[in-house]
Enzyme design. Sequence first.
Site, short mmCIF file in Angstrom:
data_model
loop_
_atom_site.label_atom_id
_atom_site.label_comp_id
_atom_site.label_asym_id
_atom_site.label_seq_id
_atom_site.Cartn_x
_atom_site.Cartn_y
_atom_site.Cartn_z
N ASP A 140 6.90 8.12 2.98
CA ASP A 140 5.96 7.26 2.27
C ASP A 140 6.63 5.97 1.81
O ASP A 140 7.79 5.95 1.44
CB ASP A 140 5.43 8.02 1.04
CG ASP A 140 4.46 7.20 0.22
OD1 ASP A 140 3.35 6.95 0.72
OD2 ASP A 140 4.82 6.80 -0.90
N GLU A 142 5.70 5.22 7.12
CA GLU A 142 4.56 4.42 6.66
C GLU A 142 5.14 3.05 6.31
O GLU A 142 5.67 2.84 5.21
CB GLU A 142 3.90 5.04 5.43
CG GLU A 142 2.63 4.30 5.03
CD GLU A 142 2.37 4.26 3.54
OE1 GLU A 142 1.27 3.88 3.15
OE2 GLU A 142 3.28 4.59 2.75
#
Length: 735
Positions: free
Chosen positions: A412, A465
Amino acid sequence: MTHELQTAEAWILEMIADGRHGDPHAILGAHPRNGSVTVRVLRPLAEAVAVRILSGDGTWSDVPLAHEAHGVWSGVLERADVPTYRVVATYADGAPHIADDPYRFLPTLGEVDLHLIGEGRHEHLWQVLGSRVRTFDGAGVVPDVTGTSFAVWAPRARGVRLKGEFNQWDGREHPMRQLGTSGVWELFVPDVGHGARYKYAILGSDDVWHERADPLARWAEEPPATASRVHDSAYAWGDDAWIAARSEKEIAADPVSIYEVHLGSWRRGRSYEQLADELVAYVSDLGFTHVEFMPVMQHPFGGSWGYHVTSYFAADSRFGDPDGFRLLVDRLHQAGVGVILDWVPGHFATDEWALARFDGAPLYEDPNPQRGWHQEWGSHIFDFGHREVRNFLFANALFWLEEFHADGLRVDGVASMLYLDYSREEGEWTPNIHGGRENLEAVQFLQELNATAYKRVPGITMIAEESTSWPGVTQPTSAGGLGFGFKWNMGWMHDSLEYLSRDPVHRVYHHHEMTFAAVYAWSENFVLPLSHDEVVHGKGSLLRKVPGDRWRQLATLRALYGFMWAFPGKQLLFMGSEFAQDAEWAESRELDWWLLDLPEHGGVHAAVRDLNAAYRDAPSLWAWETDPGTFRWIQADDAAGNVFAFLRRSSADDDAELLACVSNFAAMPHSSYRIGLPRAGRWVETVNTDASGYGGSGVGNLGSIEAVWGEWNGFPAHADITVPPLATVWFAPEA
């Protein structure tokens, strides 16, 4: 011969009682000297204490101890060797409390472990830090002793105590010892086992006692409770065949369609065991190759969706214990479904009982607030320049890959890690040593992370990401890249949804938003995400992004999925979107499953199931996906007709598997629409998202089209087809 007590300075006993002595084992426990053994026991609240000694004939006898000072009880044994003994303490209740003495055991970490920790290279850190149930074997001579070893890294602490339900949350009886200069504090506590709740009391560099959960705890109390728990896994895996096959695969050349799940709101109130039945059956029926779980690491606030972690090594206890999560992963593997875990190494939660200022000052977080505080998310940023902190994160990644058999990690917020000026104005960030905005320590961390993960766990994948144009995210570290396997294609996601949010009559002016991704589709290995981020915070559901009446909304979604499943890249769809969830997602309630009772929403669900099946059966869509020669536009310029058509092929060979995809995002059909094709002959219509079974209008090509020789748009053959309204059709040459 009578021996006197080996005296200890009163100030030393006071330091032990105050929890400020770095090596209580040097004073407490049994210590031989000049032919006798001095025994000291710390029992601050006891009224009487004795040691119960095991004799050679197997009998036990008690030797009373005298209170020396500050809750330390002591006595002399008239013998040269240290015997096996237990402590008998009597408190105000008058009953004897019998326990083994923690201070008669050797350290549970060796010199090699401490060296690797100091070097930041202990890849199995969870096997030596945290809490671990272990048994000291008496070899038939003395009784075996089972208990739990506790170890925590707190390098600037002035003292560490262990407190838990086993000592009535009074840490005075269990001061820990510091192992050399490693910063590790350790204690083995007999008779403490699986499930026991505990915390560390840390006398910080600020000279204040702090209660902290265990950073390496493998189980945590269910929020809002904050203690750590001892976990001794008894799980027996049944996915050997899956793991063996995975290690032989190259996922970039395999079909990958991912179902993104938030465990707490897929269906409310389900345990890991229940999800192992319900979720596994549901995903298997839909035909997704993988599930991706939003963070399952322990987090106190459900509204953070798991992105503000407090216990990185503990599976979320809201759904059960860690073995319950193992069962869920195992059952998915046995059903042929891979598991990807969201992982958050960029920042961590601010809760004072967790990692923040762990030993009284910044430890896990960067001490420079311009690097250590995330302004956008209100959280601490890890100190990527600190080798022990990097080690914590390396080991955590390997922990989920090895201990829980995860098939990959989706990392993330990579962009927030790469740039020192991320979400900061001028003057709010500190440049790197070259004066630039790149976070060089974070770059090195990510490269080492990926290289280590791929080396240690064959067949897994690491997914970034990353929302910027940072070069080489999925290039190997040997070539200077970050070393990820895939990167989320955020540009494709935003452009596609922006295009579809417009009325069809206006899409003519924004045709490039659907074609631009093909310009850079091979610059990285991409995942095409329609993720949770696009259906929250007032953005509405995917369905609600589309203008027009309900029929047009549903048809447009089906058309988008058909386009997406055929476009270069792997697919990711957030839960609920597979049946066109109407309401915006909220983590506090479950999906609107009643929509599946409506034929039009059930039709979207059926279309996704059939797309997954058709996708798996079409090597042209994934076999050579990293080669730009496997994609070619058939029609990229028909802005007026809102039509996009392209060809996919499984290899560069003449006999390659072929698939033609035609998408019409206009609200009207196109009849006798001519497309170029590489071969003449019959082409079968393998997918039609306008099929009546999906809730569509039933417009199509009666199952096939006939291509004839004759050049069209650079192709040697062509066919005149019917393109349904707001629909995608796939064609494959007849075998």
